[in-house]
Design a protein around this motif. Structure first.
Motif, PDB file in Angstrom:
ATOM      1  N   LEU A  93       0.838  -1.201   0.000  1.00 47.61           N
ATOM      2  CA  LEU A  93       0.000   0.000   0.000  1.00 47.61           C
ATOM      3  C   LEU A  93       0.873   1.252   0.000  1.00 47.61           C
ATOM      4  N   LEU A  94       2.145   1.073   0.405  1.00 51.55           N
ATOM      5  CA  LEU A  94       3.036   2.225   0.572  1.00 51.55           C
ATOM      6  C   LEU A  94       3.785   2.539  -0.722  1.00 51.55           C
ATOM      7  N   ASP A  95       4.333   3.737  -0.794  1.00 53.03           N
ATOM      8  CA  ASP A  95       5.123   4.176  -1.943  1.00 53.03           C
ATOM      9  C   ASP A  95       6.603   4.237  -1.558  1.00 53.03           C
ATOM     10  N   ALA A  96       7.458   4.227  -2.580  1.00 54.27           N
ATOM     11  CA  ALA A  96       8.890   4.445  -2.349  1.00 54.27           C
ATOM     12  C   ALA A  96       9.041   5.768  -1.603  1.00 54.27           C
ATOM     13  N   GLY A  97       9.913   5.765  -0.592  1.00 53.61           N
ATOM     14  CA  GLY A  97      10.122   6.984   0.193  1.00 53.61           C
ATOM     15  C   GLY A  97       9.298   7.018   1.468  1.00 53.61           C
ATOM     16  N   ASP A  98       8.244   6.208   1.543  1.00 54.32           N
ATOM     17  CA  ASP A  98       7.443   6.149   2.771  1.00 54.32           C
ATOM     18  C   ASP A  98       8.241   5.464   3.886  1.00 54.32           C
ATOM     19  N   ARG A  99       7.811   5.716   5.119  1.00 49.02           N
ATOM     20  CA  ARG A  99       8.528   5.175   6.278  1.00 49.02           C
ATOM     21  C   ARG A  99       7.602   4.305   7.118  1.00 49.02           C
ATOM     22  N   VAL A 100       8.140   3.167   7.533  1.00 49.44           N
ATOM     23  CA  VAL A 100       7.415   2.242   8.405  1.00 49.44           C
ATOM     24  C   VAL A 100       8.071   2.269   9.779  1.00 49.44           C
TER      25      VAL A 100
END
Ligand SMILES: *Cc1c(COP(=O)(O)O)cnc(C)c1O
Length: 390
Positions: A93-100
């Motif tokens: 669901l996340l995009d490149a650059g997102d943080r978990v």
């Protein structure tokens, strides 16, 4: 196949047995048929009964998805070929650059997927001890799109305050995901505590018989479920209909199995606590456990997993681990049979020793998945293993 049983009007066991299922409209078969078909005939081009192709939809899978969604109190469930495939879909669901933000004691395969696969594709992540709310708050000062954690964790059975972590994450604009594999919806329902998504390895307690691998995502809101469903079809890591049937069958006895797992685990944990060759017992049901009060508040009971530190060195611990008989020396958990794991050389061997020590477990930690056998036989088996310590 909408559930004929409105919920949550009915109790847990009733829903476990009936939700998502109804007698087959064609034959009256009481058990959901295993629809071994890849495709479905169309009456006219584009006109069909809702089923076109089994990657997209299959009636046996529909029943399982509706069943687990009901038990978790979510809008919809989306099934996958394994727990890690479910995990991958959620993180997709996340995009490149997102943080978990990742709980400190999560399943090793979850960590590996993020660290070795998704980080290469541009996902960034940080690890935080989710039992420490102040640490969670500080970690969320950096822009974060998703918080992922487990409670209780593996192998130390740490308990995190699901509602409080969810609240902090939501204030920071992050989605909240709880891997509920260890607790199962019988013991804990994270969506009711504020989580947006629940993930399961169906391989463990929900399947319950160590004979199938599967995964599930349940979303609180329909819109988020649709986004996961899109990924299920677009990526295609779906379970086969026979696997779905096996998990549906397992879930029918989930409540009675979990009660017995908890009964046996509570007794094993209590007996271990009084043993001269045990340094520490990790079980949320013990009043000495730091998460005990919290677990009482957010869980029905305390689960079937117990871990403990032997008063022994690595070599003695390995002899101990290998000498249990009823407790089979094996990875995995949640089946009817009891299993024994030596995390340092088995499930957690890929975690560097320094990190393990920092997390609070040594070479002499033993993890038990306490099964449904007779308690007297289980304890006699462990006493035999203790005898090897001299
Ligand atoms: C086993 C497990 C997984 C991974 O599930 P698989 O079905 O093995 O892919 C994820 N989380 C937890 C807590 C697990 O125990």
């Amino acid at each position: 196949m909408d559930s004929p049983i409105p919920s949550p009007a009915r109790g847990f066991s009733t829903r476990a047995i009936h939700a998502g299922q109804r007698p087959d409209p064609t034959t009256g078969a009481v058990m959901t048929p295993v629809y071994l078909t890849s495709t479905y005939v169309q009456e006219r081009p584009g006109e069909h009964k809702g089923y076109e192709y089994s990657r997209t939809r299959n009636p046996t899978r529909d029943a399982l998805e509706a069943n687990v969604a009901d038990l978790e109190g979510g809008a919809a469930g989306v099934a996958f070929a394994s727990g890690l495939a479910a995990t991958h879909a959620v993180l997709s669901l996340l995009d490149a650059g997102d943080r978990v933000l990742l709980g400190h004691d999560v399943y090793g395969g979850t960590y590996r997927l993020i660290d070795k696969v998704l980080a290469r594709q541009g996902l960034s992540y940080a690890v935080v001890d989710t039992t420490d709310l102040e640490a969670v708050r500080r970690a969320l000062e950096v822009s974060t799109q998703l918080v992922w954690f487990e409670s209780p964790t593996n192998p130390l059975l740490c308990v995190s305050d699901v509602a409080a972590v969810a609240d902090l994450a939501h204030r920071a604009g992050a989605l909240v995901v709880v891997d509920n594999t260890f607790a199962t919806p019988y013991l804990q329902t994270p969506l009711a505590l504020g989580a947006d998504l629940v993930v399961h390895s169906l391989t463990k307690y929900l399947g319950g018989h160590s004979d199938v691998v599967g995964g599930m995502v349940v979303a609180r809101e329909a819109e988020l479920a649709e986004r996961v469903r899109f990924l299920q079809n677009a990526v295609g890591a779906v379970p086969g209909p026979l696997d779905c049937f096996l998990v549906l069958r397992g879930i029918k006895t989930l409540a009675v199995r979990m009660e017995r797992h908890c009964d046996n685990a509570e007794r094993v944990a209590g007996a271990l606590q009084g043993h001269a060759r045990v340094r520490a017992v990790h079980y949320p049901g013990l009043s000495s456990h730091p998460g005990h009060d919290l677990a009482r508040r957010q869980m029905r009971r305390f689960g079937g997993m117990v871990s403990f530190e032997l008063d022994a060195d690595l070599e003695q611990t390995r002899v101990f681990a290998g000498s249990a008989g009823l407790f089979a020396l094996a990875e995995s958990l949640g089946g009817v049979e009891s299993l024994l794991d030596h995390p340092a050389t088995m499930t957690h061997a890929s975690v560097p020793r320094a990190e393990r020590l920092k997390a609070g477990f040594t070479d002499s930690l033993i993890r038990l998945s306490v099964g449904l056998e007779d308690y007297g036989d289980l304890w006699a088996d462990l006493e035999g293993a203790f005898a090897t310590l001299g």
